[in-house]
Design an enzyme around this catalytic site. Structure first.
Site, PDB file in Angstrom:
ATOM      1  CG  HIS A  79      -2.043  -1.001   1.103  1.00 37.58           C
ATOM      2  ND1 HIS A  79      -3.324  -0.674   0.757  1.00 37.58           N
ATOM      3  CD2 HIS A  79      -2.046  -2.352   1.261  1.00 37.58           C
ATOM      4  CE1 HIS A  79      -4.072  -1.756   0.720  1.00 37.58           C
ATOM      5  NE2 HIS A  79      -3.321  -2.802   1.023  1.00 37.58           N
ATOM      6  CG  ASP A 133       0.078   9.291   0.786  1.00 34.15           C
ATOM      7  OD1 ASP A 133       0.020   8.113   1.167  1.00 34.15           O
ATOM      8  OD2 ASP A 133      -0.632  10.199   1.246  1.00 34.15           O
TER       9      ASP A 133
HETATM   10  P1  ADQ Z   1      -3.027   5.930   4.844  1.00 34.72           P
HETATM   11  O1  ADQ Z   1      -1.640   6.433   5.008  1.00 34.72           O
HETATM   12  O2  ADQ Z   1      -3.778   5.687   6.096  1.00 34.72           O
HETATM   13  O3  ADQ Z   1      -3.087   4.591   3.967  1.00 34.72           O
HETATM   14  P2  ADQ Z   1      -4.995   7.400   3.035  1.00 34.72           P
HETATM   15  O4  ADQ Z   1      -5.023   6.652   1.766  1.00 34.72           O
HETATM   16  O5  ADQ Z   1      -4.980   8.871   2.814  1.00 34.72           O
HETATM   17  O6  ADQ Z   1      -3.759   7.088   3.945  1.00 34.72           O
HETATM   18  O7  ADQ Z   1      -6.288   7.129   3.951  1.00 34.72           O
HETATM   19  C1  ADQ Z   1      -6.846   5.896   4.162  1.00 34.72           C
HETATM   20  C2  ADQ Z   1      -8.280   6.024   4.684  1.00 34.72           C
HETATM   21  O8  ADQ Z   1      -8.303   6.611   5.977  1.00 34.72           O
HETATM   22  C3  ADQ Z   1      -9.177   6.900   3.797  1.00 34.72           C
HETATM   23  O9  ADQ Z   1     -10.351   6.190   3.518  1.00 34.72           O
HETATM   24  C4  ADQ Z   1      -9.455   8.126   4.637  1.00 34.72           C
HETATM   25  O10 ADQ Z   1     -10.751   8.670   4.443  1.00 34.72           O
HETATM   26  C5  ADQ Z   1      -9.315   7.607   6.039  1.00 34.72           C
HETATM   27  N1  ADQ Z   1      -8.893   8.720   6.921  1.00 34.72           N
HETATM   28  C6  ADQ Z   1      -7.769   9.452   6.847  1.00 34.72           C
HETATM   29  N2  ADQ Z   1      -7.764  10.409   7.800  1.00 34.72           N
HETATM   30  C7  ADQ Z   1      -8.920  10.264   8.483  1.00 34.72           C
HETATM   31  C8  ADQ Z   1      -9.525  10.957   9.583  1.00 34.72           C
HETATM   32  N3  ADQ Z   1      -8.940  12.010  10.139  1.00 34.72           N
HETATM   33  N4  ADQ Z   1     -10.728  10.522  10.037  1.00 34.72           N
HETATM   34  C9  ADQ Z   1     -11.335   9.476   9.451  1.00 34.72           C
HETATM   35  N5  ADQ Z   1     -10.827   8.787   8.415  1.00 34.72           N
HETATM   36  C10 ADQ Z   1      -9.646   9.179   7.934  1.00 34.72           C
HETATM   37  C11 ADQ Z   1      -2.159   3.746   3.280  1.00 34.72           C
HETATM   38  C12 ADQ Z   1      -1.154   4.443   2.360  1.00 34.72           C
HETATM   39  C13 ADQ Z   1      -1.885   5.280   1.324  1.00 34.72           C
HETATM   40  C14 ADQ Z   1      -2.884   4.400   0.556  1.00 34.72           C
HETATM   41  C15 ADQ Z   1      -3.763   3.607   1.506  1.00 34.72           C
HETATM   42  C16 ADQ Z   1      -4.636   2.589   0.786  1.00 34.72           C
HETATM   43  O11 ADQ Z   1      -0.258   5.246   3.118  1.00 34.72           O
HETATM   44  O12 ADQ Z   1      -0.970   5.876   0.427  1.00 34.72           O
HETATM   45  O13 ADQ Z   1      -3.700   5.229  -0.243  1.00 34.72           O
HETATM   46  O14 ADQ Z   1      -2.979   2.889   2.453  1.00 34.72           O
HETATM   47  O15 ADQ Z   1      -3.868   1.777  -0.060  1.00 34.72           O
END
Ligand code: ADQ
Length: 487
Positions: free
Chosen positions: A157, A366
């Site tokens: 991821h 990211d």
């Molecule tokens: P993350 O680093 O966690 O994931 P991201 O893809 O931005 O980052 O977010 C994942 C989920 O968490 C999203 O559905 C988002 O809505 C939710 N989220 C983020 N902040 C939140 C908050 N404050 N409150 C509630 N929900 C929140 C990792 C990788 C990413 C990749 C994902 C999926 O780092 O690059 O996109 O996995 O593969």
């Protein structure tokens, strides 16, 4: 029908009224289509060996969940230590936050071994096994050593690092070798796939890359492909369109007093570029005073991994930055930045995204960034907001009509904010529609179907039962390259 067995560090067992986000939505979509079992850590830490419970099985909506606890040393060394203190910073090119210890790596391997031991008794002969993310890189080699012959796929991821960074990890070869025990390795972008292939070529020579879509080391042939993760476009559109009648939406809009909302939503993490983002907003207010009292920047960033020191540092830096901006620009009736340290339920979040005129998604690096995609999907098609997106997020490879910025260029981000807030409707719609086309063509369902289809595809890997862990079976080839001999 073939069952999908998903294995990830953390399992999120659905709770009543809670909507899963990110990875959980992807995993669940794949399992719902095929029937499934999800195996991983319960999120509980057992404070003593005696307190470790056995594997707990739960059924929810026709899917099975198998969870188990980590001990305190496992949590410290496997989760906080090697996974989030070594691999996470290294794979995001944050070498200043990278810490390595042999003990932590040994625990990382032991926990992967434990995951494998918990998994084996739960498997059926025709299962497809789908392993997720950097915590679990050696899992396939451990499963193979226990005699598992089912097809095993891995999806990373987060980004795969360039070799210059990767080789800072003392065990980089061993880790790379253990990836070869999978049948299929999936990456978010072609940059990540390219970095992986470059690492393979560094270690085993260019001949290992002879076939596009595969790497071949000795007799081991592994499919390596790009599967950019998507979002559930249809579900988000529905939730966001219904948001205006919800309490959460009404509250955020009422708090704006007619001002335009600029939103940021992230886990509080140094890779998300929050300090630079706050600086860019401050510069935007300094450079374009016509926006004073007319915009509010809401940053939602719940604390994560609070036991890792770097996360505490970033928390303090952000508190200072928001305090400084508010001290410098606030009026009695205007708070320019509102910084919320909390998790917001998925449905409320989609409402906030709908209410925003601009989203600032400016990570320093990211894998994908789902918030960028969620923001676009949540917009009102008749009057869409503008996405400001970092070129260093995987999502920028697909969402090319976002306002693309370099997150380190604080002035450039300030300029993009001004452009976004004043962008004419026709241009906003044009950009939005182009992005929606991309999102629809590769939504979360298409993503998991493509991965599962590739994992099922015959002949991508030479499979052998009872493979030994890769690390113990590498030998030197003539010319110095290491060749794997997986017996
Ligand atoms: P993350 O680093 O966690 O994931 P991201 O893809 O931005 O980052 O977010 C994942 C989920 O968490 C999203 O559905 C988002 O809505 C939710 N989220 C983020 N902040 C939140 C908050 N404050 N409150 C509630 N929900 C929140 C990792 C990788 C990413 C990749 C994902 C999926 O780092 O690059 O996109 O996995 O593969």
């Amino acid at each position: 029908m073939t069952r999908v067995v998903a294995i990830s560090n953390r399992v999120s067992v659905p709770r009543k009224g809670a909507t899963p986000g990110g990875l959980a939505v992807g995993v669940l979509a794949a399992m719902r289509a095929h029937g499934g079992l999800w195996i991983g850590w319960s999120g509980q830490i057992a404070e003593s060996e005696g307190a470790v419970r056995g594997v707990e099985m739960v059924r929810r909506e026709r899917l099975m969940y198998a969870t188990f606890d980590l001990t305190r040393p496992e949590y410290d060394e496997f989760y906080l230590g090697f996974s989030n203190g070594a691999l996470w910073p290294l794979f995001h090119h944050f070498l200043q936050a990278f810490h390595y210890s042999q003990e932590q790596y040994a625990t990382y391997l032991q926990v992967n071994q434990r995951f494998a031991e918990h998994t084996v008794p739960l498997l059926r002969p025709d299962d497809l096994i789908w392993v997720h993310d950097y915590h679990m890189i050696p899992l396939a080699s451990r499963l193979r050593a226990l005699g598992v012959t089912q097809r095993i796929g891995f999806f990373l991821h987060i980004p795969f690092p360039g070799f210059d960074a990767f080789r800072a990890l003392p065990v980089h070869r061993e880790l790379l070798e253990s990836l070869l025990a999978y049948d299929l390795i999936g990456f978010q972008t072609r940059d990540d796939l390219g970095a992986f292939r470059a690492a393979v070529a560094e270690v085993w020579g260019a001949a290992a890359l002879a076939d596009e879509g595969c790497v071949q080391v000795g007799e081991r042939r592994v499919s390596a492909q790009v599967f950019p993760i998507g979002v559930d476009v249809h579900e988000i559109q529905k939730t966001a369109a219904a948001a205006p009648s919800t309490e959460a939406y009404r509250r955020i809009v009422a708090g704006l007093l007619g001002r335009r909302l600029i939103i940021g939503v992230d886990r509080l993490d140094y890779s998300k570029g929050l300090v630079e983002r706050f600086r860019a907003y401050e510069q935007f207010l300094a450079t374009y005073p016509e926006n004073h009292n007319d915009v509010t920047f809401v940053q939602i960033a719940p604390l994560s991994r609070t036991d890792v020191q770097e996360y505490e540092v970033i928390r303090r830096a952000l508190e200072q930055a928001s305090g400084r901006t508010n001290g410098r620009f606030a009026d009695p009736d205007w708070t320019p930045v509102r910084y919320l340290n909390k998790n917001v339920p998925h449905a409320a979040l989609m409402g906030y995204l709908r209410a925003a005129k601009v989203a600032l998604v400016t990570p320093l690096r990211d894998g994908m960034n789902l918030v960028a995609k969620e923001f676009v999907a949540a917009q009102d098609p008749a009057d869409p907001g503008v996405l400001i997106l970092s070129t260093l997020a995987g999502a920028a490879r697909e969402l090319t009509t976002a306002l693309l910025v370099n997150p380190y260029d604080v002035t450039g981000v300030a300029e993009a904010l001004q452009a976004a807030l004043w962008m004419p409707l026709a241009q906003r719609r044009e950009r939005y529609e182009a992005m929606m086309e991309v999102l629809r063509a590769n939504d979360i369902h298409a993503w998991n179907q493509r991965f599962i289809a590739a994992l099922q595809a015959p002949g991508t890997a030479v499979r052998r039962p009872g493979l030994k862990p890769a690390a113990t079976s590498a030998r030197r080839a003539p010319g110095g390259a290491r060749i794997l001999n997986l017996r």
